[in-house]
Scaffold this active site. Sequence first.
Site, PDB file in Angstrom:
ATOM      1  N   HIS A  89       0.960  -1.115   0.041  1.00  0.00           N
ATOM      2  CA  HIS A  89      -0.107   0.181   0.049  1.00  0.00           C
ATOM      3  C   HIS A  89       0.858   1.322  -0.117  1.00  0.00           C
ATOM      4  CE1 HIS A  89      -3.320   2.613   0.818  1.00  0.00           C
ATOM      5  NE2 HIS A  89      -2.368   3.326   1.537  1.00  0.00           N
ATOM      6  N   ASP A 168     -15.651   0.575   6.699  1.00  0.00           N
ATOM      7  CA  ASP A 168     -14.715   1.444   6.274  1.00  0.00           C
ATOM      8  C   ASP A 168     -15.371   2.625   5.358  1.00  0.00           C
ATOM      9  OD1 ASP A 168     -12.179   3.033   5.979  1.00  0.00           O
ATOM     10  OD2 ASP A 168     -12.322   2.721   4.011  1.00  0.00           O
ATOM     11  N   ARG A 175     -15.579  10.737   7.893  1.00  0.00           N
ATOM     12  CA  ARG A 175     -14.467  11.402   8.292  1.00  0.00           C
ATOM     13  C   ARG A 175     -14.156  12.465   7.241  1.00  0.00           C
ATOM     14  NH1 ARG A 175     -10.329   6.933   7.712  1.00  0.00           N
ATOM     15  NH2 ARG A 175      -8.658   8.558   7.909  1.00  0.00           N
ATOM     16  N   SER A 190      -8.283   2.196   8.528  1.00  0.00           N
ATOM     17  CA  SER A 190      -8.872   2.522   7.151  1.00  0.00           C
ATOM     18  C   SER A 190      -8.136   1.360   6.064  1.00  0.00           C
ATOM     19  CB  SER A 190      -9.226   3.917   6.876  1.00  0.00           C
ATOM     20  OG  SER A 190      -9.432   3.845   5.502  1.00  0.00           O
ATOM     21  N   LYS A 194      -8.765  -2.933   4.936  1.00  0.00           N
ATOM     22  CA  LYS A 194      -8.697  -3.522   3.864  1.00  0.00           C
ATOM     23  C   LYS A 194      -8.009  -4.208   3.289  1.00  0.00           C
ATOM     24  CE  LYS A 194      -9.692   0.698   2.907  1.00  0.00           C
ATOM     25  NZ  LYS A 194      -9.598   2.421   2.335  1.00  0.00           N
TER      26      LYS A 194
HETATM   27  N1  URA Z   1      -6.625   6.012   2.319  1.00  0.00           N
HETATM   28  C1  URA Z   1      -7.629   5.113   2.862  1.00  0.00           C
HETATM   29  O1  URA Z   1      -8.159   4.136   2.419  1.00  0.00           O
HETATM   30  N2  URA Z   1      -8.006   5.351   4.069  1.00  0.00           N
HETATM   31  C2  URA Z   1      -7.642   6.658   4.988  1.00  0.00           C
HETATM   32  O2  URA Z   1      -7.939   6.962   5.855  1.00  0.00           O
HETATM   33  C3  URA Z   1      -6.455   7.346   4.145  1.00  0.00           C
HETATM   34  C4  URA Z   1      -6.271   6.842   3.117  1.00  0.00           C
END
Ligand code: URA
Length: 451
Positions: A89, A168, A175, A190, A194
Amino acid sequence: MNKADFNVPDLIIKKRNGESLSSAEMDYFVKEVVNDGVQECQLGAMLMAIYLKDLTDEETVCLTKNMMHSGELLGPWPAEWKGKVVDKHSTGGVGDKVSLILAPALAACGMKVPMISGRGLAHTGGTLDKLEAIPGLSVSASTEEMTRWLTEVGCCIVGQTANLVPADKRMYAVRDVTGTIDHFGLIAGSIISKKAAEQLDVLVLDIKFGIGAFMKEKRRAKALAEKMVTIGKGLGMKTSALITQMDNPLGRMIGNALEVAESVQCLHGNGPSDLEDIVLKLGAQLLFQSGNVDSTEKGEADLKKTLNNGEAVKKFQEMIINQGVDPNTAKALCAKGADMWKILPKSKFTTTIKSPKSGFVHGIQALTCADCSLNLGAGRHASTDPINHAVGLELCVSIGDKTSEGEGLVIVHHDSKEMPSGMSEKLVGAFDIQPSPPKSIPTSRVADVVS
Ligand code: URA
């Protein structure tokens, strides 16, 4: 304890007062978020309470686990893949096309990479948008298709399935409008939820810092990396992070089709050195952490071999065919020395921006480049905006290069006859050109490793 033991307002008050939520309370709250048992205003209040009073690592692990289990999981993967299911990521940067190269190169090393990526918004380009510059490519897939593709090829790059981590989706949307995006625990929850829902064995994070990154300071990038590594490990994934510099664009191409072309070059072993270095270093972390090599040096060498011997580009070709690209188109795009512009969308016009003076390139402002690319149409201001895959920027120089007055600094690929007003001046201003060469040019953007 059962559902009747808790209620949402009490949990908000508890967090507002700075107390920690128990695992059962966190479990209850996240379930209610998904089951519509938490009103929009209550979710906003809880997120703000978390933002102001923070979460312990224990609470963050608990939140993340519950988010992960709020929807479907990928897999279960075949037992013989144990230790080999990996992903990366990145917090996003300008010209960051690493995923397009890394996933097939890892597949060529025997790894399984079920990469779930996102789309771009504002200055950040999205991997899915870049891939969609290839005619016919689809980024949607069922878990069954992903399993088949991982079995046959070893990698795929697709969008989030509808029911992956629904908690999320709801939390992120709130958010976004309540000033609670930039909280490290919520960011970690978050992102890691995932990745954990992909049922990975090993995860590597590319946490960027600098002018073109979400995090401007290295110190803050490292703190976020430490938090994310802790949470990733807390969810049972071997997790490490590279802290990488993002002051100037990565590689030389910015824009969707342009970045695909540069990625294919890199997959043939002919990529710019800064891009290839990050690909090798991130991939080597995964090969090392998964126990598939004895050192990161060996991991880098194995990956480099796949770029040089054609195995990585073959995996890329197979991956895009699985994802809907006509086999002859894929072959024509991936053949060594191919004219990729017979396949990829090309802008109607190009304009070369010339250097106003002679000297050496000390800096190329990533944010200015991203802004110009966005305004050409390569990115989107709002999530529903269409994007233009053909437009973008092609840098003619890298940091440390000598340039002369009148020589090209950057080629603008644009679709309207006239470039947006003021863009030429803006781009000239993005280049810091000094009379003498820079004292040192870092050979790698990797500034630190957290594991
Ligand atoms: N990307 C995400 O998926 N979540 C976040 O909180 C920030 C960047």
